[in-house]
Write an enzyme that holds these catalytic residues in place. Structure first.
Site, PDB file in Angstrom:
ATOM      1  N   ASP A 169       0.810  -1.210   0.000  1.00  9.87           N
ATOM      2  CA  ASP A 169       0.000   0.000   0.000  1.00  9.87           C
ATOM      3  C   ASP A 169       0.848   1.266   0.000  1.00  9.87           C
ATOM      4  OD1 ASP A 169      -2.415  -1.292  -0.104  1.00  9.87           O
ATOM      5  OD2 ASP A 169      -2.804  -1.189   2.052  1.00  9.87           O
ATOM      6  N   MET A 178      -8.237   9.385   9.505  1.00 10.47           N
ATOM      7  CA  MET A 178      -8.866   9.940   8.295  1.00 10.47           C
ATOM      8  C   MET A 178      -9.785  11.113   8.616  1.00 10.47           C
ATOM      9  SD  MET A 178      -9.776   6.213   6.617  1.00 10.47           S
ATOM     10  CE  MET A 178     -10.526   5.667   8.172  1.00 10.47           C
ATOM     11  N   LYS A 216      -3.670   3.698  -2.362  1.00 10.62           N
ATOM     12  CA  LYS A 216      -4.933   4.431  -2.463  1.00 10.62           C
ATOM     13  C   LYS A 216      -4.736   5.826  -1.882  1.00 10.62           C
ATOM     14  CE  LYS A 216      -7.910   0.351  -1.839  1.00 10.62           C
ATOM     15  NZ  LYS A 216      -6.884  -0.631  -1.476  1.00 10.62           N
TER      16      LYS A 216
END
Length: 258
Positions: free
Chosen positions: A34, A170, A56
């Site tokens: 990732d 986030m 991502k």
């Protein structure tokens, strides 16, 4: 039939990989990694291992989750040892549960190799203990992004007074909303808050304030960042060992009052 290892790569500092995580990188025929994985960890891989980037960003996915699931199943079906290298811990906001379910549904053998999550590591490197016997006896790891069908008021109302320390993943983009919702639902506007950007790395940056002041003070801070809210943030002034290490200016210990 091969096997898939869902491996937590840790929060950024390559030395925080687990012993088993390192071994699964070394033994892998295929590594799918990732965006937030420190690429120094790939140096442990065999020169013959196939490396596939699956990073991502909020505005761009190099591979869709369904494509990643398909690759994991496909390589394992070919008899290969597959290491799925994920930032932090695969089962804490890492979509590891989704990937494990996909493997189980296709009868692919798998193992989970936990990693150190940024929710605990970033505060530690910022000098913020998530618990303290006299200050905080409860911690919640939560997402700063609510599900589309979720009542945002209910979500933040349940968190405003029920937990001593909040660790929010986030959440930078929604920081104004988060602060507004917590104050609206009863959290003191003077509650201390910290944002730790790129925790555990040499690029680490920490900004502190209160629920009332942090939005302006943290202007310019972007993801990846952890948000920590609670009275434990006040201990940072006495415990910010990572900054002292960088400055080579380690002060004498200071007693904690209270």
């Amino acid at each position: 039939m091969g096997k898939v290892y869902l491996v937590g790569a840790g929060p950024g500092d390559p030395e925080l990989i687990t012993v088993k995580g390192k071994r699964m990188i070394e033994q892998a025929d295929v590594i799918l990694y990732d965006r937030l994985v420190n690429e120094q960890l790939l140096a442990y891989a065999s020169p013959h291992a196939k490396r596939i980037y699956c990073g991502k960003r909020p505005d761009h996915h190099s591979l869709k989750q369904e494509q990643i699931n398909q690759l994991l199943c496909s390589f394992a079906s070919e008899g290969k040892t597959v290491t799925r290298l994920k930032g932090g811990d695969p089962f804490i906001f890492g979509r590891g549960g989704e990937e494990a379910l996909a493997l189980q549904q296709h009868h692919i053998p798998f193992e989970i190799v936990p990693g150190i999550t940024s929710g605990s590591a970033a505060p530690s490197y910022a000098g913020i203990p998530l618990t303290h016997r006299k200050i905080s006896s409860s911690v919640a790891f939560v997402s700063g992004v609510t599900k589309q069908d979720e009542d945002i008021d209910t979500y933040w109302r349940n968190l405003a007074k029920g937990v001593d320390t909040l660790c929010i993943y986030m959440g930078v983009k929604n920081l104004p909303v988060i602060c507004h919702q917590l104050i609206r639902h009863g959290k003191d506007k003077d509650t201390p808050i910290a944002l730790v950007h790129y925790g555990t790395t040499q690029a680490q940056q920490t900004v502190t304030g209160t629920l009332e002041t942090i939005v302006s003070k943290a202007e310019g801070i972007k993801n990846p960042s952890m948000i920590i809210i609670g009275e434990v943030v006040r201990l940072r002034d006495q415990l910010q060992w990572f900054e002292w290490l960088a400055d080579e200016n380690i002060p004498s210990p200071v007693a904690i009052s209270g």
